[in-house]
Write a protein that holds these residues in place. Structure first.
Motif, PDB file in Angstrom:
ATOM      1  N   PRO A   1     -29.700 113.025  36.999  1.00 39.06           N
ATOM      2  CA  PRO A   1     -30.418 111.593  37.540  1.00 39.06           C
ATOM      3  C   PRO A   1     -31.777 111.337  37.463  1.00 39.06           C
ATOM      4  O   PRO A   1     -32.497 112.391  37.681  1.00 39.06           O
ATOM      5  N   GLN A   2     -32.041 110.278  36.819  1.00 39.82           N
ATOM      6  CA  GLN A   2     -33.422 109.851  36.813  1.00 39.82           C
ATOM      7  C   GLN A   2     -34.000 109.572  38.083  1.00 39.82           C
ATOM      8  O   GLN A   2     -35.231 109.451  38.261  1.00 39.82           O
ATOM      9  N   ALA A   3     -33.097 108.899  39.126  1.00 39.47           N
ATOM     10  CA  ALA A   3     -33.850 108.578  40.187  1.00 39.47           C
ATOM     11  C   ALA A   3     -33.287 109.351  41.619  1.00 39.47           C
ATOM     12  O   ALA A   3     -32.155 109.765  41.435  1.00 39.47           O
TER      13      ALA A   3
ATOM     14  N   GLY B   1     -29.339 110.917  42.831  1.00 38.65           N
ATOM     15  CA  GLY B   1     -29.028 112.283  43.024  1.00 38.65           C
ATOM     16  C   GLY B   1     -28.453 112.370  44.461  1.00 38.65           C
ATOM     17  O   GLY B   1     -27.470 112.967  44.786  1.00 38.65           O
ATOM     18  N   GLU B   2     -29.124 111.949  45.433  1.00 35.24           N
ATOM     19  CA  GLU B   2     -28.691 111.613  46.924  1.00 35.24           C
ATOM     20  C   GLU B   2     -27.284 111.038  47.060  1.00 35.24           C
ATOM     21  O   GLU B   2     -26.556 111.863  47.882  1.00 35.24           O
ATOM     22  N   PHE B   3     -27.127 109.996  46.511  1.00 33.61           N
ATOM     23  CA  PHE B   3     -25.858 109.269  46.581  1.00 33.61           C
ATOM     24  C   PHE B   3     -24.784 110.084  45.909  1.00 33.61           C
ATOM     25  O   PHE B   3     -23.891 110.318  46.825  1.00 33.61           O
ATOM     26  N   LEU B   4     -24.930 110.783  44.919  1.00 33.84           N
ATOM     27  CA  LEU B   4     -23.905 111.532  44.296  1.00 33.84           C
ATOM     28  C   LEU B   4     -23.438 112.744  45.385  1.00 33.84           C
ATOM     29  O   LEU B   4     -22.421 113.048  45.321  1.00 33.84           O
ATOM     30  N   SER B   5     -24.554 113.112  45.612  1.00 33.18           N
ATOM     31  CA  SER B   5     -24.315 114.521  46.460  1.00 33.18           C
ATOM     32  C   SER B   5     -23.725 114.430  47.643  1.00 33.18           C
ATOM     33  O   SER B   5     -22.888 115.116  48.100  1.00 33.18           O
TER      34      SER B   5
END
Ligand code: ADP
Ligand code: MG
Length: 244
Positions: free
Chosen positions: A231-233, A237-241
């Motif tokens: 992820p570039q943003a 990454g935070e949302f997906l984790s």
């Protein structure tokens, strides 16, 4: 170059003081399957509803096959023949059988006679694996079967674009698979689909692109490999984790 099938160009939407979509832009080509992810309240449902004019935008424009659909003089009924929608809570008519639900639009909107509508209705029920439930009423069907009827009903109108708003999130976990499987089949057949869903298995395997919407803005838009692996943003990454 031909027009994209769907284009959102700098779309703004507010409810009163609340800004819900703040400059949303993206394009889809025919055959694309784009999956929209994002936190609750980020504007995902609103974005879909703007595309088939269930709600009106306040700025920007939306184009279908190069034609602006957000003009005041657009024929909304014509638009909805071209843009089908599958809802989280199915929205089936309780007093109609599965076949009745699938053929209603063919008869009322397309003006097709009963016999021809039923013939098409059976075909679409077969497409979602429910030919044997044609005469069942929604109350006699499982949630997964109800949603497959909802999909068959949308398919019956032969839309250019299918919108899905969290089609599996009202289902018991054991019923999600049968709906996802139908959606996978449609994707493989080349049906253009804009899908709000947190079914990451579907997103990884079927999506052309993932669109991460947060607070009314597209934070990241790219192929599944990018969003899931690289992820570039930071927010993506935070949302997906948090999902996993
Ligand atoms: P999501 O589908 O991502 O959960 P929604 O598009 O449903 O988000 O909602 C985005 C925001 O818009 C929320 O704050 C919600 O309360 C608000 N909203 C949605 N629909 C309406 C409406 N019809 N009237 C007023 N506010 C609304
Ligand atoms: Mg929603």
């Amino acid at each position: 170059m031909s027009d994209p099938l769907l284009e959102l160009d700098d779309v703004y939407k507010s409810y009163g003081e609340e800004q819900v979509l703040s400059g949303v832009s993206f394009e889809m080509d025919a055959g694309d399957v784009d999956v929209v992810i994002g936190p609750s309240g980020s504007g995902k449902s609103t974005m879909l509803r703007c595309v088939n004019r269930l709600t009106e935008i306040n700025g920007g424009a939306i184009y279908l096959n190069g034609e602006c659909v957000t003009d005041a003089d657009t024929d909304v009924n014509e638009l909805r023949k071209q843009v089908g929608m599958v809802f989280q809570d199915f929205n089936l008519f309780a007093h109609l059988t599965a076949l009745g639900n699938v053929t209603l639009g063919l008869r009322k909107v397309r003006g097709i006679d009963k016999a021809a509508a039923q013939e098409q209705g059976y075909e679409h029920l077969e497409q979602v694996g429910l030919l044997d439930q044609a005469d069942s009423y929604p109350a006699e069907l499982s949630g997964g079967q109800k949603q497959r009827v909802g999909i068959a009903r949308a398919l019956a109108m032969d839309p250019k674009l299918l919108l899905f708003d969290e089609p599996t999130s009202a289902l018991d976990p054991e019923l999600v698979g049968e709906v996802v499987e139908v959606m996978r089949d449609l994707a493989a057949e080349g049906i253009t689909m804009l899908v709000v869903s947190h079914e990451m298995g579907f997103a990884r395997s079927a999506a052309s692109d993932i669109i991460f919407l947060d607070d009314g803005e597209i934070v990241e838009h790219g192929p599944p490999e990018q969003l899931f692996e690289n992820p570039q943003a930071a927010r993506t990454g935070e949302f997906l984790s948090r999902l996993e």
